[in-house]
Design a protein around this motif. Structure first.
Motif: not given
Length: 209
Positions: A11-17
């Motif tokens: 759920a947080v992968a796209d915003q992780w960086d």
């Protein structure tokens, strides 16, 4: 990992960086690994719990090949997009259950950053990773030094509040690793409940099989 305390990293992968502190931490850990390990183009490496691949891609120029392994399909999708966008040819990804699945093959180097505190049985994990090393291979694990439980704003999926130097070196020695050393790879600054900044050291423990 207990299902009732497991973070949804998909759920947080796209915003992780998008968190600058997270990027800086990965850079610091990679720098410490470069200082502490005899990296060379002949190494077949594994980044265990690679997430979006910040450490994986930081190390890839210094090894022959590196596999990014993670249980989160979303994180691996983010890493695969980076691999394609950057036209990187010596990085592959591997879906892997970080708690229950045994590693296949043997590696010259296994690294992991900020994954241990999400794994219930760290003792078993260190044994698994050690067994997956070739003779002469290196293990390098980075995670928070023992803290008071205030580091994570959201405790979901946090199963340990860091680790002591003695615990890490003890587990490495128990698995027959030599040349064991611990350095402070990074220091993360966060505001405490009182509004004052607090520093949380990140340790890197290395050892050779």
């Amino acid at each position: 990992m207990h299902s009732e305390n497991k973070r949804d990293f998909d759920a947080v992968a796209d915003q992780w960086d998008q968190e600058p502190r997270r990027l800086k931490l990965a850079q610091d850990v990679v720098a410490a690994m470069r200082d502490s390990l005899p990296l060379n183009p002949g190494m077949d490496a594994l980044d265990y719990g690679c997430g979006s691949g910040l450490v994986t891609l930081g190390l890839h120029p210094f090894v022959g090949h590196i596999t990014g392994a993670d249980s989160s399909k979303g994180m691996l999708e983010v890493l695969n997009k980076k691999i394609q966008a950057q036209a990187v040819h010596n990085v592959t990804t591997l879906p892997l259950d970080l708690e229950h699945q045994q590693l296949e093959g043997s590696f010259d180097l296994i690294v992991s950053s900020m994954t241990l505190h999400h794994v219930q049985d760290v003792t078993a994990l260190v044994a698994t990773l050690s067994n997956a090393l070739k003779p002469g291979g290196w293990l390098a694990l980075a995670d928070l030094e023992t803290e008071d439980g205030r580091f994570h704003d959201d405790p979901t999926g946090v199963l340990h509040h860091g680790f002591s130097r003695e615990f890490l070196t003890g587990e490495f020695a128990r698995n027959g690793l030599t040349d064991v050393a611990v350095v402070t790879a990074a220091s993360i600054e966060k505001k405490g409940p009182d509004g004052n900044p607090r520093r949380y050291p990140v340790l890197l423990c290395v050892g050779r099989k």
